[in-house]
Design a protein around this motif. Structure first.
Motif, mmCIF file in Angstrom:
data_model
loop_
_atom_site.group_PDB
_atom_site.id
_atom_site.type_symbol
_atom_site.label_atom_id
_atom_site.label_comp_id
_atom_site.label_asym_id
_atom_site.label_seq_id
_atom_site.Cartn_x
_atom_site.Cartn_y
_atom_site.Cartn_z
ATOM 1 N N ALA A 108 7.076 5.261 6.677
ATOM 2 C CA ALA A 108 6.680 3.856 6.688
ATOM 3 C C ALA A 108 7.565 3.007 5.788
ATOM 4 C CB ALA A 108 5.221 3.724 6.264
ATOM 5 N N LEU A 109 7.994 3.557 4.662
ATOM 6 C CA LEU A 109 8.872 2.824 3.759
ATOM 7 C C LEU A 109 10.318 2.830 4.244
ATOM 8 C CD1 LEU A 109 7.496 3.906 0.254
ATOM 9 C CD2 LEU A 109 7.179 1.716 1.431
ATOM 10 N N ASP A 123 16.493 -5.446 7.898
ATOM 11 C CA ASP A 123 15.461 -5.897 6.957
ATOM 12 C C ASP A 123 14.644 -4.685 6.528
ATOM 13 O OD1 ASP A 123 15.889 -8.798 7.012
ATOM 14 O OD2 ASP A 123 15.252 -8.647 9.093
ATOM 15 N N PRO A 124 15.034 -4.022 5.450
ATOM 16 C CA PRO A 124 14.318 -2.806 5.018
ATOM 17 C C PRO A 124 12.980 -3.125 4.368
ATOM 18 C CG PRO A 124 16.036 -3.327 3.455
ATOM 19 C CD PRO A 124 16.196 -4.304 4.594
ATOM 20 N N VAL A 125 12.035 -2.223 4.536
ATOM 21 C CA VAL A 125 10.755 -2.316 3.839
ATOM 22 C C VAL A 125 10.938 -1.938 2.382
ATOM 23 C CG1 VAL A 125 8.415 -1.382 3.674
ATOM 24 C CG2 VAL A 125 9.429 -1.829 5.924
ATOM 25 N N SER A 126 11.731 -0.906 2.141
ATOM 26 C CA SER A 126 12.000 -0.424 0.792
ATOM 27 C C SER A 126 13.347 0.287 0.793
ATOM 28 C CB SER A 126 10.896 0.531 0.334
ATOM 29 O OG SER A 126 11.098 0.940 -1.003
ATOM 30 N N THR A 158 4.215 6.191 -5.254
ATOM 31 C CA THR A 158 4.053 6.584 -6.660
ATOM 32 C C THR A 158 3.053 7.727 -6.790
ATOM 33 O OG1 THR A 158 4.538 4.314 -7.374
ATOM 34 C CG2 THR A 158 3.419 5.769 -8.954
ATOM 35 N N VAL A 159 1.948 7.610 -6.061
ATOM 36 C CA VAL A 159 0.909 8.643 -6.122
ATOM 37 C C VAL A 159 1.430 9.981 -5.616
ATOM 38 C CG1 VAL A 159 -1.350 9.332 -5.220
ATOM 39 C CG2 VAL A 159 -0.952 6.953 -5.919
ATOM 40 N N THR A 185 0.832 -1.212 0.000
ATOM 41 C CA THR A 185 0.000 0.000 0.000
ATOM 42 C C THR A 185 0.862 1.255 0.000
ATOM 43 O OG1 THR A 185 -1.766 -1.122 1.214
ATOM 44 C CG2 THR A 185 -1.767 1.287 1.261
ATOM 45 N N PHE A 186 1.897 1.255 0.822
ATOM 46 C CA PHE A 186 2.774 2.425 0.884
ATOM 47 C C PHE A 186 3.612 2.563 -0.385
ATOM 48 C CE2 PHE A 186 2.093 2.159 5.579
ATOM 49 C CZ PHE A 186 1.568 3.436 5.724
ATOM 50 N N ASP A 187 3.913 1.440 -1.042
ATOM 51 C CA ASP A 187 4.614 1.513 -2.327
ATOM 52 C C ASP A 187 3.755 2.229 -3.362
ATOM 53 O OD1 ASP A 187 7.149 0.442 -1.965
ATOM 54 O OD2 ASP A 187 6.426 -1.627 -2.091
#
Length: 246
Positions: free
Chosen positions: A194-195, A136-139, A79-80, A73-75
């Motif tokens: 969050a990312l 452990d990264p989310v992004s 983009t948005v 969702t955060f990915d």
């Protein structure tokens, strides 16, 4: 008689202009000082700031990492809320203003978006702060971290939207404009945290740079209007009030 009227009118206009420019300068200082302080603390690797940034980053990482759906969702939100989204929307807004004959407002809008957009990358290179790292990264994201370009450009567009729409709206519509602006800014900020691609202080710095840019271009616009003998701007009448408001 004209020799008696014009000097007094000019004096009153000068006092009004001086007051407005003084308030504009004060606002610019109020938003510039926090950025300067943040920059000094970041460059000096101030322990309290780094500890707070790390705590916020770890807290978001702990919540998002075990929830792949939340990360996706955060990915999508990344983009948005990309800076180009706000630039495109600003362009659309500029087209609407141009078609309505508000060309001076288009120049102000374009200048504000361009100046703010250029300041972000420049400041990133000058400060050269590394992005957050995790086991452990989310992004992940490339480039430097301070200030956040997403946060800067979202605040820039939100502030421009409020400046342009506030005088033309009342009641519920005005509240809606402000609500939309706040949502744009907060959603973008939460997404960055969050990312795990920015520290909280990166986001704050982006907000401050955007607000300083809007204050600066607005003050410059007011000076130009005064030099051209046009009616002065105000929050209620807008940046470009009609001559009938004199």
């Amino acid at each position: 008689m004209s020799s008696d009227v014009h000097p007094s009118a000019t004096a009153r206009q000068s006092r009004r202009l001086g007051l407005r420019l003084g308030l504009g300068a004060a606002a610019a200082v109020l938003v510039a000082v926090p950025f300067t302080l943040l920059t000094v603390l970041v460059l000096g690797k101030y322990e309290t700031l780094e500890r707070a940034d790390r705590a916020v980053a770890d807290a978001f990482n702990a919540q998002v990492l075990p929830r792949p759906w939340l990360a996706r969702t955060f990915d999508v939100l990344a983009t948005v809320t990309d800076p180009n989204t706000w630039r495109v929307l600003a362009f659309v807004l500029a087209v609407v203003l141009w078609r309505r004959g508000r060309r001076r407002l288009v120049y102000w809008l374009a200048t504000t978006m361009v100046v703010g957009g250029l300041l972000g990358p420049l400041l990133k290179e000058l400060v050269a702060r590394a992005r957050p790292t995790f086991a452990d990264p989310v992004s992940t994201a490339s480039g430097y971290s301070f200030p956040s370009g997403h946060a800067l450009n979202s605040m820039l567009f939100a502030a421009v939207l409020v400046v342009l729409a506030h005088p033309a709206t009342r009641g519920a519509r005005r509240a809606l404009v402000w609500a939309v602006a706040v949502v744009i800014v907060l959603v973008t900020a939460v997404d960055r945290l969050a990312l795990g691609v920015h520290f909280a202080s990166d986001v704050l710095a982006g907000w401050v740079v955007a607000l300083a840019t809007v204050c600066g271009t607005t003050a410059a616009f007011a000076v130009w209007r005064a030099q051209e003998g046009l009616p002065p701007s105000s929050p209620e009448t807008g940046l470009e009030p009609p001559r009938s408001t004199e």
